[in-house]
Enzyme design. Sequence first.
Site, PDB file in Angstrom:
ATOM      1  N   SER A  53      99.364 -30.641  67.066  1.00  8.76           N
ATOM      2  CA  SER A  53      98.806 -30.279  68.071  1.00  8.76           C
ATOM      3  C   SER A  53      97.787 -29.408  67.203  1.00  8.76           C
ATOM      4  CB  SER A  53      99.526 -29.645  68.944  1.00  8.76           C
ATOM      5  OG  SER A  53      99.947 -28.520  68.643  1.00  8.76           O
ATOM      6  N   LYS A  54      96.870 -28.720  68.130  1.00  9.19           N
ATOM      7  CA  LYS A  54      95.884 -27.697  67.634  1.00  9.19           C
ATOM      8  C   LYS A  54      96.643 -26.503  66.903  1.00  9.19           C
ATOM      9  CE  LYS A  54      91.728 -29.052  69.013  1.00  9.19           C
ATOM     10  NZ  LYS A  54      90.817 -29.532  67.678  1.00  9.19           N
TER      11      LYS A  54
END
Length: 463
Positions: free
Chosen positions: A242-243
Amino acid sequence: MTDRPIVTRIAPSPTGDMHIGTARTALFNWLYARGRGGTFLLRIEDTDRTRSTPEATDAILDGLKWLGLDWDGEAVSQFARADRHAEVAHAMMANGTAYKCFASQGDIAAFRDAARAAGTSTLYRSPWRDADPSDHLEAPFVIRLRAPRDGVTSIQDAVQGMVTVRNDQLDDMVLLRSDGTPTYMLAVVVDDRDMGVTHVIRGDDHLNNAARQAQIYDAMGWDLPVWAHIPLIHGADGKKLSKRHGATGVGEYAAMGYPARAMRNYLARLGWSHGDDEYFTDEQARAWFDLDGIGRAPARLDMKKLENLSGQHIGAMLNDDVVAAVLDWARRSGSPLPDAVALRRAVPSVKDAARTLPEVVERSRFVLQNRPIRPDDKAAKALTDDGRAMLRELTPHLQNATWTRDALEGAVGSVAADHGVGLGKIAAPMRAALAGRTTTPSVFDMMLILGREETVARLDDAA
Ligand code: GLU
């Protein structure tokens, strides 16, 4: 089915950035098809009108182009095929594998409440499944699959092995909504079938969908494709990428300056292996790629490994290709465009040490700037009294030297010897004078590339 020519596809939903997981899935499909004389297709799954954007479609096209994953024919818009999806839903009604369901949202909610109260399964069981057509209402309806209730649905997955779902765990999924639009599940199957897709290689977040999709294939009497569900990419901590792990968009990697061929190599290794091979060319990847080499454990993103491969690829690239890649990177990242002719002169001396394209530029600074060279703070530290004295003594030697590596090594070596220092001690002020940087190619490379006049002038400036 296996004697048919191979057809693979990437079917991204155009929402947001192109994720590197999508890029990897595209790469696997591309390698599988291209290594076997097959066809690689692109379908934009833009059926969800609220989430799909033209910008996201552009990002997908651009990401694939940047990565060099060329697709055959025109990109297919899933949304544009809605009539065909509806046609299949009606064909399924005609052959008895689908039915009209007139249940309202309220009916379904009431069913669930009753099931919860009774402690039975909340999977919706429509009373319309077995209704007599003469009882049908003049009211909005959805079309549902008349799914098998007994037994199991099994798919033979090329990565996950045999995956079996009990049919009593699956409801009669909606195929066509009351507004006549298809559901995702129907659209994927119809499109894959119509596009002649033989192998569906995709993230294992779609594994559960495969059983449901198999039921649609069966209902239509269509051959199943070969499925290969690949584990998702995880971050260094083993959690789904994820980010917060860093960059997840393909465009971000392009902007960081990894050449596309290095990115292909790295992404191929994320979840697939060929013995212990880490570095390989596109030709090798195409020849080697196989579904057997895909692992069942999620691969972890490893930026060090990417950087290392990137350095190897830059070193192996043709000089002109390095220049082209640098210019493309500069345009994408909004960095100043370096002068291509000057850069080309430096590239042979910098490409072996640079790990990224911006590093190529950084190491090429000595040809990209004009006099007077302004050393950065780090480089300026070498311009001590002693350092400058060495530069002053060096210039007369250089005036007379033949401009060859041997002669230059001799000249620099003798000044260093006179000062009782090693080559490193004299190289530091030379780097400051010639490049204004501490990270440069060898001083001899720089002198040979800059030529006598420019070299002497820069040394004089600094002395
Ligand atoms: N559109 C789906 C996605 O972006 C892919 C569907 C498929 O590959 O079957 O995840």
